[in-house]
Design an enzyme around this catalytic site. Structure first.
Site: not given
Ligand code: IPM
Ligand code: MG
Length: 364
Positions: A148, A195, A228, A252, A256
């Protein structure tokens, strides 16, 4: 992890952001009002601009006025940022850039993303109840380093772009120590995700992790998975995990995925913390959901639970935090559902109705 010394005033900066941000912020502030009435603790709330709304008003996703407020508060409560309106801006002017700069400003390198299944909602997950029932895991994501932020980045030649994944030993050590501290409070099991079979930076991550755990947390049972495989295992048998730690990008993605196991990403809060010298940052794991913004459809629970994490971790109010969590659990147990977690035939509440119910329970 040390936390910033809390001022008597308990000052919170609220960044409502974009999309569903303002709607869910309203509900979280309602709940904070209930906490205040019930406990007689007063909170000093200030507001600031971040993301698309900040771009519209100041042409900067993280304007200096917002930065100036960061030193004057104990914690920051952020809803969500971004949306199609700002998608075509250059990368460094997008709403997301504001959020990334905010995390850097606060030196919030440790992102804690708990994923816990509310058993009454086990049927709203796309996975089978028997796979997800009882999930209670924590993703610890490194938040201020890796791909990032690495240089070089951007265009390097005609039709050619680059990003760089980079970690120093110090950056890896501090996130591993944080993950170990969390693991020590839980089952003393830590799985580090990388990885290392392909990437040098990942092999280094693994080496530093092994050394750090061995020298500082010998009681912890450490395992390693490639990203993976981890993504696959998380779906196959999520209950094998307790604390997972990973780099910025892998974390990240995994967070999710972990969120979705629980049935709805609309339920999950997160905390982003540094070494304790700056305010902690609290935000839902979900995004700004522009497709449902302004329609009263959003689930305010992730935001309300982020407030609970804020009270517990940055303001040292564990009792008040627990009251909020219990109110949420009760509401869910009683069948209160916003659209994202309702199954066919269930009554669907609006954002404000869900907020009202939780408000009343906290204030009861
Ligand atoms: C998160 C989001 C952010 C990230 C974006 C909105 C920049 O996906 O907080 O997980 O990638 O960190
Ligand atoms: Mg995210």
């Amino acid at each position: 992890m040390k936390l910033k010394k809390v001022s008597d005033k308990k000052r919170i900066l609220v960044l409502a952001g974009d999309g569903i941000g303002p709607e869910i912020t309203k509900e979280a502030l309602k709940v904070l009002e209930a906490v205040s009435q019930k406990s007689k603790i007063s909170f000093e709330i200030s507001e600031g601009l971040l993301g698309g709304i900040a771009i519209d008003k100041t042409a900067d996703p993280l304007p200096p006025e917002t930065i100036a407020k960061l030193d004057k508060v104990d914690a920051v409560l952020l809803a969500a940022i971004g949306g199609p309106k700002w998608e075509n801006l250059p990368q460094d002017q997008k709403p997301e850039k504001g959020l990334l700069r905010l995390r850097k400003e606060l030196e919030a390198f440790a992102n804690l993303r708990p994923a816990k299944v509310f058993n009454c909602l086990a049927d709203s997950s796309t996975l089978k109840r028997e796979v997800i029932e009882g999930i209670d895991l924590l993703v610890v994501r490194e938040l201020t380093g890796g791909i990032y932020f690495g240089s070089p980045r951007g265009k390097i030649a005609d039709k050619t772009y680059v990003n760089t994944d980079v970690y120093s030993e110090a950056e890896i050590k501090r996130i591993i120590v944080c993950a170990c501290e969390q693991a020590m409070r839980r089952s003393k099991k830590l799985c580090s995700v990388d990885k290392a079979n392909v990437l040098e930076v990942s092999q280094f991550w693994r080496d530093v992790t092994i050394e750090t755990v061995k020298s500082q947390f010998p009681e912890i049972e450490l395992s390693h998975l490639y990203i993976d495989n981890a993504a696959m295992q998380l779906i196959r048998n999520p209950r094998q995990f307790d604390v997972l730690v990973s780099s910025n990008l892998f974390g990240d993605i995994l967070s999710d995925e972990a969120a979705m196991l629980t049935g709805s990403i609309g339920l999950l809060p997160s905390a982003s913390l540094g070494d304790g010298s700056k305010a902690g940052l609290y935000e839902p794991v979900h995004g700004s959901a522009p497709d449902i913004a302004g329609q009263g459809k959003a689930n305010p629970i992730a935001m309300i639970l982020s407030l609970a994490m804020l009270l517990e971790s940055s303001l040292n109010l564990p009792k008040e935090a627990k009251t909020i969590v219990q109110a949420v659990e009760q509401a869910l147990d009683e069948g209160c559902r916003t659209a994202d977690i309702a199954t066919v035939g269930e009554k669907v509440l609006t954002t404000a109705q869900m907020g009202d119910i939780i408000y009343k329970k906290v204030n009861a």
